[in-house]
Design a protein around this motif. Sequence first.
Motif, PDB file in Angstrom:
ATOM      1  N   GLU A  46     -58.867  11.084   0.713  1.00 44.41           N
ATOM      2  CA  GLU A  46     -58.582  11.084   2.412  1.00 44.41           C
ATOM      3  C   GLU A  46     -58.997  12.630   2.720  1.00 44.41           C
ATOM      4  O   GLU A  46     -59.237  13.247   1.662  1.00 44.41           O
ATOM      5  N   ARG A  47     -59.228  12.846   3.997  1.00 49.02           N
ATOM      6  CA  ARG A  47     -59.372  14.110   4.358  1.00 49.02           C
ATOM      7  C   ARG A  47     -58.570  14.249   5.984  1.00 49.02           C
ATOM      8  O   ARG A  47     -58.424  13.300   6.481  1.00 49.02           O
ATOM      9  N   ALA A  48     -58.492  15.416   6.083  1.00 46.64           N
ATOM     10  CA  ALA A  48     -57.670  15.783   7.386  1.00 46.64           C
ATOM     11  C   ALA A  48     -58.736  15.601   8.579  1.00 46.64           C
ATOM     12  O   ALA A  48     -59.650  16.208   8.346  1.00 46.64           O
ATOM     13  N   ALA A  56     -53.709  16.262  14.475  1.00 48.19           N
ATOM     14  CA  ALA A  56     -54.005  16.197  13.040  1.00 48.19           C
ATOM     15  C   ALA A  56     -53.895  14.611  12.880  1.00 48.19           C
ATOM     16  O   ALA A  56     -52.825  14.168  12.968  1.00 48.19           O
ATOM     17  N   SER A  57     -55.016  14.186  12.325  1.00 51.86           N
ATOM     18  CA  SER A  57     -54.793  12.585  11.712  1.00 51.86           C
ATOM     19  C   SER A  57     -55.466  12.541  10.183  1.00 51.86           C
ATOM     20  O   SER A  57     -56.239  13.564   9.811  1.00 51.86           O
ATOM     21  N   THR A  58     -55.363  11.734   9.605  1.00 51.54           N
ATOM     22  CA  THR A  58     -55.812  11.492   8.062  1.00 51.54           C
ATOM     23  C   THR A  58     -56.665  10.420   8.158  1.00 51.54           C
ATOM     24  O   THR A  58     -56.349   9.371   8.603  1.00 51.54           O
ATOM     25  N   GLU A  59     -57.918  10.597   7.666  1.00 50.57           N
ATOM     26  CA  GLU A  59     -58.993   9.573   7.707  1.00 50.57           C
ATOM     27  C   GLU A  59     -59.113   9.260   5.926  1.00 50.57           C
ATOM     28  O   GLU A  59     -58.736   9.968   5.108  1.00 50.57           O
ATOM     29  N   ARG A 116     -59.161  16.611  12.682  1.00 45.75           N
ATOM     30  CA  ARG A 116     -58.626  17.192  13.778  1.00 45.75           C
ATOM     31  C   ARG A 116     -59.336  16.548  15.189  1.00 45.75           C
ATOM     32  O   ARG A 116     -60.676  16.419  15.321  1.00 45.75           O
TER      33      ARG A 116
END
Length: 186
Positions: free
Chosen positions: A109-111, A128-131, A113
């Motif tokens: 995962e990665r953050a 912010a969301s998580t991919e 914006r």
Amino acid sequence: SQATWDGARVFRVDVPAFGYEVVHGVRGDELVAPRKPTGLVVADGTARNAKLGFTLDRDTGALTSLTSEPDALEMLSQPLTFLDASWTVRSASFVESGPLRAVARVTAERAARDRATNTDGAAASESASTETASIEIVLEADANRIEVTCRVRARSVPPIVARVPMRHAIARALVGVPFASSMAAP
């Protein structure tokens, strides 16, 4: 037969060319052993059949080894990574290790914006969301290849490029005509 990570069943059927095979389904939880040993082994982070083997690094999610088994020929010059440094690997392990196939899964995962803009183009807010990414590496019992599937959940999906660092350069063939005749006089 073999149970998959999601509870489904896979089984092997030998079907002759232009032929058919009748398969009878039976209810129950018991798995049926293959009629002959498949030679697929998963141990210590390595999956191997009679033709091919690969090793998964459980910390980085990279393939650290890809070998041609009849010759024990290592094909990678360095570890093969599927994601760039912006991703954080959460898990890398074998989720299936049965007699018919081995499946390794890497989750990362990665953050991300996200910027929202007003109608005049000025930044209004930032969230912010998580991919997430899930990569599956499959080696079947009699296969001479691995299959890699990558699933990415993100607002915008950047291209994922995996460069395979091969140890051996492209083989050059020597071309000749061993049994030809020449028009030149001897």
